[in-house]
Design a protein around this motif. Structure first.
Motif, mmCIF file in Angstrom:
data_model
loop_
_atom_site.group_PDB
_atom_site.id
_atom_site.type_symbol
_atom_site.label_atom_id
_atom_site.label_comp_id
_atom_site.label_asym_id
_atom_site.label_seq_id
_atom_site.Cartn_x
_atom_site.Cartn_y
_atom_site.Cartn_z
ATOM 1 N N GLU A 1 51.074 -82.854 -57.330
ATOM 2 C CA GLU A 1 51.521 -83.284 -55.666
ATOM 3 C C GLU A 1 52.258 -82.243 -55.479
ATOM 4 O OE1 GLU A 1 52.497 -87.375 -55.989
ATOM 5 O OE2 GLU A 1 50.534 -87.925 -55.585
ATOM 6 N N ARG A 2 53.158 -81.502 -56.158
ATOM 7 C CA ARG A 2 53.861 -80.107 -55.779
ATOM 8 C C ARG A 2 53.026 -79.084 -55.174
ATOM 9 N NH1 ARG A 2 58.515 -78.235 -59.797
ATOM 10 N NH2 ARG A 2 57.878 -76.431 -58.388
ATOM 11 N N LEU B 1 49.938 -79.625 -53.878
ATOM 12 C CA LEU B 1 49.385 -80.213 -52.834
ATOM 13 C C LEU B 1 50.300 -80.247 -51.646
ATOM 14 C CD1 LEU B 1 47.276 -83.077 -53.991
ATOM 15 C CD2 LEU B 1 46.489 -81.089 -53.249
ATOM 16 N N LYS B 2 51.474 -80.160 -51.701
ATOM 17 C CA LYS B 2 52.554 -80.223 -50.680
ATOM 18 C C LYS B 2 52.439 -78.551 -49.886
ATOM 19 C CE LYS B 2 55.996 -83.562 -52.126
ATOM 20 N NZ LYS B 2 57.504 -83.690 -52.633
ATOM 21 N N ASN C 1 49.435 -76.451 -50.318
ATOM 22 C CA ASN C 1 48.187 -76.250 -50.135
ATOM 23 C C ASN C 1 47.690 -77.405 -50.428
ATOM 24 O OD1 ASN C 1 45.618 -75.260 -50.102
ATOM 25 N ND2 ASN C 1 45.808 -73.936 -52.092
ATOM 26 N N GLU C 2 47.395 -78.346 -49.316
ATOM 27 C CA GLU C 2 46.665 -79.686 -49.243
ATOM 28 C C GLU C 2 45.089 -79.428 -49.546
ATOM 29 O OE1 GLU C 2 46.113 -80.135 -44.216
ATOM 30 O OE2 GLU C 2 47.607 -81.270 -45.269
ATOM 31 N N LYS C 3 44.593 -78.359 -49.507
ATOM 32 C CA LYS C 3 43.031 -78.298 -49.677
ATOM 33 C C LYS C 3 43.092 -77.700 -51.268
ATOM 34 C CE LYS C 3 42.038 -77.452 -44.721
ATOM 35 N NZ LYS C 3 41.042 -76.505 -44.061
ATOM 36 N N TYR C 4 43.943 -77.647 -51.863
ATOM 37 C CA TYR C 4 43.832 -77.270 -53.399
ATOM 38 C C TYR C 4 42.635 -78.110 -54.271
ATOM 39 C CZ TYR C 4 45.531 -75.467 -58.010
ATOM 40 O OH TYR C 4 45.555 -74.842 -58.984
ATOM 41 N N ARG C 5 41.755 -77.706 -54.774
ATOM 42 C CA ARG C 5 40.792 -78.385 -55.274
ATOM 43 C C ARG C 5 40.597 -77.960 -56.970
ATOM 44 N NH1 ARG C 5 41.664 -81.007 -52.096
ATOM 45 N NH2 ARG C 5 40.635 -81.710 -49.965
ATOM 46 N N TYR D 1 43.582 -84.649 -61.229
ATOM 47 C CA TYR D 1 44.379 -85.470 -60.256
ATOM 48 C C TYR D 1 43.928 -86.974 -60.138
ATOM 49 C CZ TYR D 1 47.128 -86.497 -55.943
ATOM 50 O OH TYR D 1 47.907 -86.944 -54.891
ATOM 51 N N LYS E 1 43.833 -94.697 -54.218
ATOM 52 C CA LYS E 1 43.966 -93.219 -54.164
ATOM 53 C C LYS E 1 43.080 -92.450 -54.985
ATOM 54 C CE LYS E 1 47.469 -89.964 -52.876
ATOM 55 N NZ LYS E 1 49.037 -89.574 -52.692
ATOM 56 N N TYR F 1 39.978 -89.768 -54.565
ATOM 57 C CA TYR F 1 40.132 -88.182 -55.045
ATOM 58 C C TYR F 1 38.808 -88.016 -56.204
ATOM 59 C CZ TYR F 1 43.908 -86.399 -52.267
ATOM 60 O OH TYR F 1 44.877 -86.174 -51.293
#
Length: 317
Positions: free
Chosen positions: A96-97, A99-100, A102-106, A112, A124, A128
């Motif tokens: 989640e660090r 994603l903070k 880079n919210e589009k990290y895949r 995750y 959730k 995901y």
């Protein structure tokens, strides 16, 4: 000395995802290089993680994160190292660090989802997992773990669909076969699950995983004599060191169930000796077994179980 040729060879193996070969080169070189580059440290850390040498990988990852706390590669590496050691909440925080910022990290987004599921964030996690499968529709790890996740939510029709899809494309995956056997057990009872293993064993008499996993099912089903027979059938099979250690762990569980503590002590001694020759973490899905232990073992038996689990997974410290 100039180690350029060796480093180039290791880098090539790393890019080819031949992590076992790469880590052998890095093991030999890393201590000889006085000022390794960040990229070298990162590659070595990731190779160690792929070889299940999590504690060593974490130490190198710390070096990189000290200089760049937002290095996504190393945050992910740290996340995986912790998650594989069942430290799911801590691992989740690290993903989640990422994603903070880079919210589009895949990358490893399905992992995750897995961590969300293991920490009780089911809605959730479902969201995901679906994103992960949209992003990598043929990723068998995502497919099989989503099946297991759906099973835990008792969404059995969906779970079966994903299990069958995964098995169709990865019929030799021992974890997947084990999970599907427990799915059959949950849906149709232990006899159906035993028949499933019997069919697999008939087709491949030398597959030690079938016997070990069937023995685990028998232990959980309180069929101790059946568990004994399955474990005995591995005696004459060729097995790598890691499987010898895992097999001794299951013998240990069997002896705890039977309260045969002298035999347990012999297994512990043998497992401890073998474990000294195997440096990697041993990652084993014990979801069902640990539920059985918690519900059926007394305090003394649970303490013994923790002892043999620790020896199997990390060795004697």
């Amino acid at each position: 000395m100039n180690y350029e040729k060796e480093l180039l060879k290791a880098h090539k193996k790393y890019e080819e995802k031949k992590y076992e070969e790469a880590v052998l080169i890095y093991d030999n070189l890393f201590c000889k290089i006085s000022n390794p580059t960040i990229n070298l440290i990162k590659e070595y850390a990731i190779c160690l993680q792929k070889r299940l040498r999590y504690e060593e990988s974490l130490k190198l990852t710390d070096i990189v994160l000290l200089k760049n706390p937002n290095d996504a590669d190393m945050l992910l590496n740290y996340c995986i190292c912790l998650g594989k050691q069942n430290k799911h909440a801590e691992a989740l925080e690290l993903y989640e660090r990422i994603l903070k910022f880079n919210e589009k990290y895949r990358i490893q987004i399905g992992y995750y989802a897995y961590l969300l599921g293991r920490t009780g964030n089911y809605e959730k996690a479902d969201y995901y997992y679906k994103i992960a499968l949209e992003y990598e529709s043929q990723n068998l790890w995502y497919i099989s773990h989503y099946a297991f996740f759906l099973q835990k939510l008792k969404r059995y029709r969906e779970a079966e669909m994903y299990y069958k899809k995964a098995i169709k494309n990865d019929s030799n995956n021992s974890w997947l076969i084990k999970r599907y056997a427990f799915f059959i057990y949950e849906m149709s009872g232990k006899d159906s699950a035993y028949l499933y293993y019997k069919d697999l064993i008939t087709r491949d008499l030398s597959n030690y995983n079938y016997y070990i996993n069937a023995a685990e099912l028998a232990i959980i089903s309180n069929d101790k004599d059946i568990a004994f027979r399955f474990l005995c059938k591995t005696d004459k099979l060729d097995k790598p060191l890691v499987i010898e250690i895992i097999l001794l762990f299951y013998w240990g569980v069997y002896f705890i169930c039977k309260k045969e503590y002298e035999k347990l002590n012999d297994s512990i001694k043998e497992m401890s000796l073998l474990r000294k020759n195997y440096t990697s973490y041993i990652d084993r899905d014990l979801t069902d077994l640990e539920e059985y232990v918690n519900n059926n073992f007394d305090k003394f038996q649970r303490k013994l179980y923790i002892t043999i689990f620790n020896i199997m997974s990390t060795g004697v410290k």
